[in-house]
Scaffold this motif. Structure first.
Motif, mmCIF file in Angstrom:
data_model
loop_
_atom_site.group_PDB
_atom_site.id
_atom_site.type_symbol
_atom_site.label_atom_id
_atom_site.label_comp_id
_atom_site.label_asym_id
_atom_site.label_seq_id
_atom_site.Cartn_x
_atom_site.Cartn_y
_atom_site.Cartn_z
ATOM 1 N N LYS A 1 20.507 17.420 4.641
ATOM 2 C CA LYS A 1 20.375 18.014 3.565
ATOM 3 C C LYS A 1 18.784 17.491 2.777
ATOM 4 O O LYS A 1 18.735 16.299 2.739
ATOM 5 N N TYR A 11 16.534 17.399 -0.675
ATOM 6 C CA TYR A 11 16.651 17.227 -2.025
ATOM 7 C C TYR A 11 15.098 17.154 -2.586
ATOM 8 O O TYR A 11 14.691 15.893 -2.463
ATOM 9 N N SER A 62 12.018 17.471 -5.748
ATOM 10 C CA SER A 62 11.574 17.944 -7.182
ATOM 11 C C SER A 62 10.185 17.308 -7.331
ATOM 12 O O SER A 62 9.776 16.405 -6.787
ATOM 13 N N TYR A 100 23.008 13.999 -5.922
ATOM 14 C CA TYR A 100 21.301 14.266 -5.518
ATOM 15 C C TYR A 100 20.430 15.209 -6.384
ATOM 16 O O TYR A 100 19.378 14.749 -6.590
ATOM 17 N N ASN A 101 20.964 16.233 -6.788
ATOM 18 C CA ASN A 101 20.344 17.064 -7.575
ATOM 19 C C ASN A 101 19.932 16.375 -8.949
ATOM 20 O O ASN A 101 18.815 16.637 -9.232
ATOM 21 N N THR A 160 17.241 13.701 -8.402
ATOM 22 C CA THR A 160 15.755 14.324 -8.184
ATOM 23 C C THR A 160 15.305 14.921 -9.614
ATOM 24 O O THR A 160 14.102 14.745 -10.015
#
Length: 242
Positions: A24, A26, A28, A77-78, A81
């Protein structure tokens, strides 16, 4: 009765799900005319083992040392970031400088080695919080595939003292370290001036790598140190099948 036992056994085998990972992404970022902050992570997540996922996440959060002293609650993880960018923006605004240095964080996790019994996950990372040189390293995590438990050195080797001596001998030979002079007098920074076995071990097809990351046992400019031991030399100490 015998047929019933066979059926139940087959059902149990059928219920045992194989350990499967998915990758996955992630990301930003923040960009202005003068400054930027960018975080990019490619993370392996087990589809059917939350304990493994939690351990991998906790290690990645530990690597993400921009969190230090920020009193942040980060559970996924969101959030990680997002907070990377927010912490950068707060730091930049507190300096009131247009030329505030850029922040960058890149991370990738991969399956390094796998058997029916265990899986070795490697986490590669590089960070730069305005430093000209930046910083990077690699971390190893080893899991029992049936239980999802992380395997430490004491779960992998039957005799840690003997393995440590073996690795130290190869370490001294490879890096030409004088046995008559203490390690720390030769530019190292081992705690109590004593060699120790790293937790950062990586299984390969031919043997095991013992990795000491940058700044772990010596100054930044010396880089990382690595020792390789073949299975022929270390197999007698292994508690797990390679």
């Amino acid at each position: 009765m015998k047929n019933l036992v066979v059926i139940l056994f087959l059902l149990l085998i059928g219920c045992a799900q194989p350990l499967v990972f998915e990758r996955k992404q992630y990301n930003s970022n923040y960009n202005s005319n003068f400054n930027s902050a960018n975080i990019k992570m490619e993370v392996l997540e087990a589809k059917n083992d939350e304990n493994i996922n939690k351990i991998i996440f906790d290690n990645i959060k530990e690597i993400s040392n921009f969190i230090d002293n920020q009193n942040l609650t980060i559970n996924n993880y969101n959030q990680l970031t997002k907070e990377f960018v927010e912490v950068y923006k707060n730091a930049k605004n507190s300096k009131l400088e247009n030329n505030f240095k850029n922040w960058n964080f890149e991370l990738e996790s991969n399956v390094e080695f796998e058997t029916e019994e265990f899986v070795n996950i490697g986490i590669n990372y590089s960070t730069s919080y305005g430093d000209s040189n930046g910083f990077g390293g690699k971390r190893s995590l080893i899991f029992n595939k049936q239980t999802g438990n992380q395997l430490k050195n004491e779960n992998i080797f039957s005799n840690l003292s003997a393995v440590s001596k073996l690795v130290e001998g190869r370490f001294r030979d490879k890096y030409n370290i004088n046995s008559n002079i203490s390690l720390n007098q030769q530019g190292f920074c081992f705690e109590n001036n004593m060699f120790y076995l790293t937790n950062n071990i990586f299984f390969t097809i031919e043997g095991i790598k013992f990795l000491y990351n940058i700044n772990e046992i010596s100054s930044y400019d010396k880089g990382f140190f690595e020792v390789f031991i073949t299975y022929q030399d270390i197999d007698k100490y292994l508690l797990i099948n390679n």
